[in-house]
Design a protein around this motif. Structure first.
Motif, PDB file in Angstrom:
ATOM      1  N   ILE A   1      25.430  35.104  53.131  1.00 44.41           N
ATOM      2  CA  ILE A   1      25.162  34.744  51.749  1.00 44.41           C
ATOM      3  C   ILE A   1      25.927  35.659  50.798  1.00 44.41           C
ATOM      4  N   ALA A   2      25.987  36.937  51.155  1.00 44.53           N
ATOM      5  CA  ALA A   2      26.627  37.913  50.258  1.00 44.53           C
ATOM      6  C   ALA A   2      28.131  37.983  50.431  1.00 44.53           C
ATOM      7  N   GLU A   3      28.655  37.416  51.515  1.00 44.23           N
ATOM      8  CA  GLU A   3      30.086  37.570  51.802  1.00 44.23           C
ATOM      9  C   GLU A   3      30.999  37.076  50.685  1.00 44.23           C
ATOM     10  N   PRO A   4      30.784  35.887  50.098  1.00 51.69           N
ATOM     11  CA  PRO A   4      31.673  35.461  49.010  1.00 51.69           C
ATOM     12  C   PRO A   4      31.638  36.405  47.810  1.00 51.69           C
ATOM     13  N   PHE A   5      30.467  36.939  47.486  1.00 48.32           N
ATOM     14  CA  PHE A   5      30.356  37.841  46.350  1.00 48.32           C
ATOM     15  C   PHE A   5      31.040  39.175  46.645  1.00 48.32           C
ATOM     16  N   ILE A   6      30.889  39.646  47.896  1.00 41.87           N
ATOM     17  CA  ILE A   6      31.550  40.890  48.278  1.00 41.87           C
ATOM     18  C   ILE A   6      33.060  40.709  48.273  1.00 41.87           C
ATOM     19  N   THR A   7      33.515  39.569  48.781  1.00 44.18           N
ATOM     20  CA  THR A   7      34.948  39.283  48.781  1.00 44.18           C
ATOM     21  C   THR A   7      35.484  39.230  47.358  1.00 44.18           C
ATOM     22  N   PHE A   8      34.734  38.581  46.481  1.00 44.51           N
ATOM     23  CA  PHE A   8      35.139  38.489  45.074  1.00 44.51           C
ATOM     24  C   PHE A   8      35.265  39.877  44.460  1.00 44.51           C
ATOM     25  N   ARG A   9      34.246  40.723  44.680  1.00 43.32           N
ATOM     26  CA  ARG A   9      34.271  42.062  44.101  1.00 43.32           C
ATOM     27  C   ARG A   9      35.383  42.923  44.689  1.00 43.32           C
ATOM     28  N   ASP A  10      35.496  42.928  46.013  1.00 45.08           N
ATOM     29  CA  ASP A  10      36.493  43.773  46.658  1.00 45.08           C
ATOM     30  C   ASP A  10      37.909  43.346  46.307  1.00 45.08           C
ATOM     31  N   GLY A  11      38.110  42.041  46.159  1.00 45.37           N
ATOM     32  CA  GLY A  11      39.437  41.560  45.785  1.00 45.37           C
ATOM     33  C   GLY A  11      39.859  42.056  44.418  1.00 45.37           C
ATOM     34  N   TRP A  12      38.946  42.011  43.455  1.00 39.32           N
ATOM     35  CA  TRP A  12      39.279  42.468  42.103  1.00 39.32           C
ATOM     36  C   TRP A  12      39.464  43.974  42.048  1.00 39.32           C
ATOM     37  N   VAL A  13      38.647  44.718  42.811  1.00 41.71           N
ATOM     38  CA  VAL A  13      38.812  46.171  42.846  1.00 41.71           C
ATOM     39  C   VAL A  13      40.142  46.542  43.488  1.00 41.71           C
ATOM     40  N   ALA A  14      40.491  45.869  44.589  1.00 41.01           N
ATOM     41  CA  ALA A  14      41.764  46.141  45.243  1.00 41.01           C
ATOM     42  C   ALA A  14      42.938  45.792  44.339  1.00 41.01           C
ATOM     43  N   TYR A  15      42.805  44.715  43.578  1.00 42.19           N
ATOM     44  CA  TYR A  15      43.868  44.334  42.643  1.00 42.19           C
ATOM     45  C   TYR A  15      44.041  45.395  41.556  1.00 42.19           C
ATOM     46  N   TYR A  16      42.933  45.914  41.057  1.00 44.01           N
ATOM     47  CA  TYR A  16      43.001  46.945  40.018  1.00 44.01           C
ATOM     48  C   TYR A  16      43.677  48.211  40.538  1.00 44.01           C
ATOM     49  N   ASN A  17      43.510  48.515  41.815  1.00 44.85           N
ATOM     50  CA  ASN A  17      44.084  49.734  42.389  1.00 44.85           C
ATOM     51  C   ASN A  17      45.535  49.581  42.815  1.00 44.85           C
ATOM     52  N   GLN A  18      46.109  48.406  42.663  1.00 44.75           N
ATOM     53  CA  GLN A  18      47.502  48.210  43.045  1.00 44.75           C
ATOM     54  C   GLN A  18      48.430  48.946  42.077  1.00 44.75           C
ATOM     55  N   PRO A  19      49.561  49.458  42.567  1.00 46.99           N
ATOM     56  CA  PRO A  19      50.509  50.143  41.662  1.00 46.99           C
ATOM     57  C   PRO A  19      51.149  49.192  40.650  1.00 46.99           C
ATOM     58  N   VAL A  20      51.139  47.900  40.932  1.00 47.79           N
ATOM     59  CA  VAL A  20      51.761  46.932  40.021  1.00 47.79           C
ATOM     60  C   VAL A  20      50.700  46.212  39.187  1.00 47.79           C
ATOM     61  N   PHE A  21      49.555  46.857  38.991  1.00 46.42           N
ATOM     62  CA  PHE A  21      48.462  46.210  38.255  1.00 46.42           C
ATOM     63  C   PHE A  21      48.882  45.836  36.841  1.00 46.42           C
ATOM     64  N   LEU A  22      49.523  46.758  36.119  1.00 45.97           N
ATOM     65  CA  LEU A  22      49.904  46.475  34.739  1.00 45.97           C
ATOM     66  C   LEU A  22      50.934  45.359  34.661  1.00 45.97           C
ATOM     67  N   ALA A  23      51.836  45.290  35.627  1.00 47.75           N
ATOM     68  CA  ALA A  23      52.826  44.214  35.641  1.00 47.75           C
ATOM     69  C   ALA A  23      52.148  42.865  35.851  1.00 47.75           C
ATOM     70  N   GLY A  24      51.201  42.814  36.784  1.00 39.50           N
ATOM     71  CA  GLY A  24      50.476  41.570  37.017  1.00 39.50           C
ATOM     72  C   GLY A  24      49.631  41.172  35.825  1.00 39.50           C
ATOM     73  N   LEU A  25      48.999  42.155  35.178  1.00 41.97           N
ATOM     74  CA  LEU A  25      48.195  41.860  33.995  1.00 41.97           C
ATOM     75  C   LEU A  25      49.071  41.367  32.852  1.00 41.97           C
ATOM     76  N   GLY A  26      50.262  41.944  32.732  1.00 43.15           N
ATOM     77  CA  GLY A  26      51.184  41.475  31.708  1.00 43.15           C
ATOM     78  C   GLY A  26      51.590  40.031  31.933  1.00 43.15           C
ATOM     79  N   LEU A  27      51.828  39.665  33.190  1.00 47.80           N
ATOM     80  CA  LEU A  27      52.149  38.271  33.500  1.00 47.80           C
ATOM     81  C   LEU A  27      50.976  37.360  33.166  1.00 47.80           C
ATOM     82  N   ALA A  28      49.757  37.803  33.449  1.00 43.88           N
ATOM     83  CA  ALA A  28      48.583  36.990  33.166  1.00 43.88           C
ATOM     84  C   ALA A  28      48.440  36.713  31.670  1.00 43.88           C
ATOM     85  N   PHE A  29      48.767  37.688  30.832  1.00 40.09           N
ATOM     86  CA  PHE A  29      48.643  37.500  29.388  1.00 40.09           C
ATOM     87  C   PHE A  29      49.581  36.406  28.875  1.00 40.09           C
ATOM     88  N   LEU A  30      50.643  36.132  29.612  1.00 43.52           N
ATOM     89  CA  LEU A  30      51.560  35.068  29.197  1.00 43.52           C
ATOM     90  C   LEU A  30      50.944  33.687  29.361  1.00 43.52           C
TER      91      LEU A  30
END
Length: 539
Positions: free
Chosen positions: A248-277
């Motif tokens: 039951i908790a697996e999708p929520f854990i996956t959702f949380r861990d995915g976003w945390v891992a994305y935030y910790n990437q060295p290219v986070f600001l580049a990806g966020l900049g693309l998203a703003f477009l």
């Protein structure tokens, strides 16, 4: 083809308001926002061929079914409107949007597995080859964006929406078989695609942030394992409880861990900049297409404009490969951002030119307030005596309560605001050069800097970020759907594009430091781009 056609179909069904197209975009963006990380995690955990084939079949089957339903609605719209006080027609709208959303989710999975995973494996450790392959794939996409809208636009202009729906359904059936065969051949010719990191070791790399919470459960398990008799009695029941709660908790854990891992990437600001477009109405999505459609442009003209934008998009892929060789990957994104923003200045100018529908005396929320708060009925169908022209794709499909049918039918091409519309689309089309070059830059940065075990989920979260900003722009249009407010939406869109490129500038400055503004064309930079991938950004 479907991406272009669905916006025109929804405007054709619903009239002059962009409300239904905005609701469709809202549903699509919200779904990818919530399920992007889960889709990416599914891509990571399953064999490559299985993921590609499943997503391909689901995507095309959904489009075929959606096309069939739309054909039925177009043919029997008047009858559906009279059944159950119009609720049956409303259910058809909901069904169309739901199935189209499923097709988009499957398309997201296909994009992640092919353009973010397969292509990296095929290219190997050669970054120059990876850049060329990324550009080639994008050129193929742009070529299809030229031919497909032109075909659909001409069919709907000189035929009917029913014929257009049938054509798209048949085309997707044929293309699904061909794509399935091509995927199989690529898989057979690239043995490395069969070797995918499996296992629990890679999942633990992504889920290291959960170690503390998971460790809290382990001592209780260890205490129970100390006893001999108690273990045999209580252990099976405990395992069942843990497995059930974990599922039951697996999708929520996956959702949380995915976003945390994305935030910790060295290219986070580049990806966020693309998203703003993505927080923009200055693209050939259903909003801009619907706006131009309500301003008097026919489906044929819109298809030609989309073809022109695809040509400039191809020019952007060429510019990407050239700039990357001369200036390096990070500088390519910086230069592309400046080029895109400079072109969008034309769109800002168009807002204040003669013929622009911008009217600051009209409240941006007048349309939605009138229909929702004052109980004004939503436009669903034309009167019975106008049924013969209700399915015409042209400049006569105007359903606003403030204008009469006769005045709409007297409209001609002379009434189209040529100056404002010309500047608007000139800016949008020209900006595609910088946009696609910037998009390819961020795409390759993600490919080079994300480890294989996280490749699917990180790109899934990137898609979620893109759709989050896309979601905001659809909400913005839902709140202000009247054409008089479109100029304000243009100004807001340009502001978000500027903020996105400021974020990328910050990433580039952190990566290159003072060398960001160094002269391009240095051989040392080109050599560094060809080096094997690492966890740091390339120069």
């Amino acid at each position: 083809m479907w991406h272009f056609a669905v916006s025109v179909f929804l405007v054709e069904l619903y009239g002059n308001s962009l409300l239904l197209t905005a609701v469709y975009g809202l549903v699509v963006a919200g779904s990818v926002l919530l399920l992007g990380a889960i889709i990416g995690d599914w891509v990571d955990k399953n064999p490559r061929l299985k993921v590609a084939q499943t997503s391909l079949v689901v995507q095309n089957a959904s489009v075929i079914l959606c096309g069939i339903i739309l054909m039925i609605v177009f043919l029997f719209k008047t009858q559906l409107l009279t059944l159950y006080s119009g609720w049956l027609l409303t259910m058809c709208y909901i069904l169309v949007i739901t199935i189209a959303n499923i097709a988009n989710l499957a398309s997201t999975a296909t994009t992640i597995t092919i353009q973010r995973d397969w292509i990296v494996v095929v290219a190997g450790e050669d970054r120059s080859k990876l850049a060329d392959m990324n550009a080639t794939v994008r050129r193929i996409d742009q070529l299809t964006n030229i031919l497909a809208p032109m075909a659909v636009g001409q069919i709907m202009t000189f035929g009917s929406p029913v014929i257009g729906c049938g054509f798209i359904s048949g085309w997707n059936l044929l293309s699904m078989c061909l794509e399935y065969l091509l995927l199989w051949k690529v898989y057979q010719k690239t043995p490395a695609l069969a070797l995918k990191a499996t296992s629990k070791i890679e999942e633990s790399e992504l889920k290291q942030l959960n170690v503390q919470k998971d460790s809290e459960l382990k001592p209780t398990e260890g205490v129970q394992l100390i006893g001999e008799k108690d273990v045999t009695v209580f252990e099976p029941q405990l395992e069942k409880e843990i497995s059930c709660s974990a599922r039951i908790a697996e999708p929520f854990i996956t959702f949380r861990d995915g976003w945390v891992a994305y935030y910790n990437q060295p290219v986070f600001l580049a990806g966020l900049g693309l998203a703003f477009l993505y927080m923009t109405v200055l693209g050939f999505d259903c909003i801009t297409t619907g706006y131009a459609y309500t301003q008097g442009l026919s489906g044929s003209v819109l298809s030609l404009l989309m073809g022109a934008s695809a040509i400039t998009g191809i020019m952007g892929t060429v510019a990407f490969t050239w700039l990357r060789r001369k200036c390096g990957l990070v500088r390519t994104g910086f230069i592309s951002g400046i080029a895109q923003f400079a072109c969008l200045v034309l769109c800002v100018i168009s807002v204040f030119m003669p013929g622009s529908p911008l009217d600051l005396t009209v409240s941006p929320f007048a349309d939605i307030r009138t229909r929702l708060l004052e109980g004004q009925p939503l436009p669903t169908a034309l009167p019975a005596d106008m049924s013969e022209i209700s399915f015409t794709t042209g400049m006569h499909n105007w359903l606003n309560r403030s204008s009469s049918v006769n005045s709409d039918l007297e409209m001609s091409s002379d009434s189209v605001p040529l100056i404002s519309v010309s500047l608007l689309f000139a800016g949008v089309i020209a900006a595609r050069v910088g946009l696609w070059s910037f998009d390819l830059t961020v795409t390759q940065l993600l490919q080079e800097n994300v480890i294989e075990s996280e490749r699917g989920i990180i790109n899934g979260v990137q898609n979620s970020m893109n759709y989050l900003l896309d979601l905001l722009h659809f909400i913005m249009v839902i709140l202000a759907p009247n054409p008089e407010a479109f100029g304000l939406l243009v100004l807001i869109s340009v502001s978000f594009v500027a903020m996105g490129h400021i974020m990328y500038f910050r990433f580039a400055q952190k990566t290159l430091g003072n060398q960001l503004f160094a002269c391009c064309g240095l051989k040392s930079k080109a050599v560094s781009n060809d080096s094997p991938p690492s966890n740091t950004s390339t120069v």
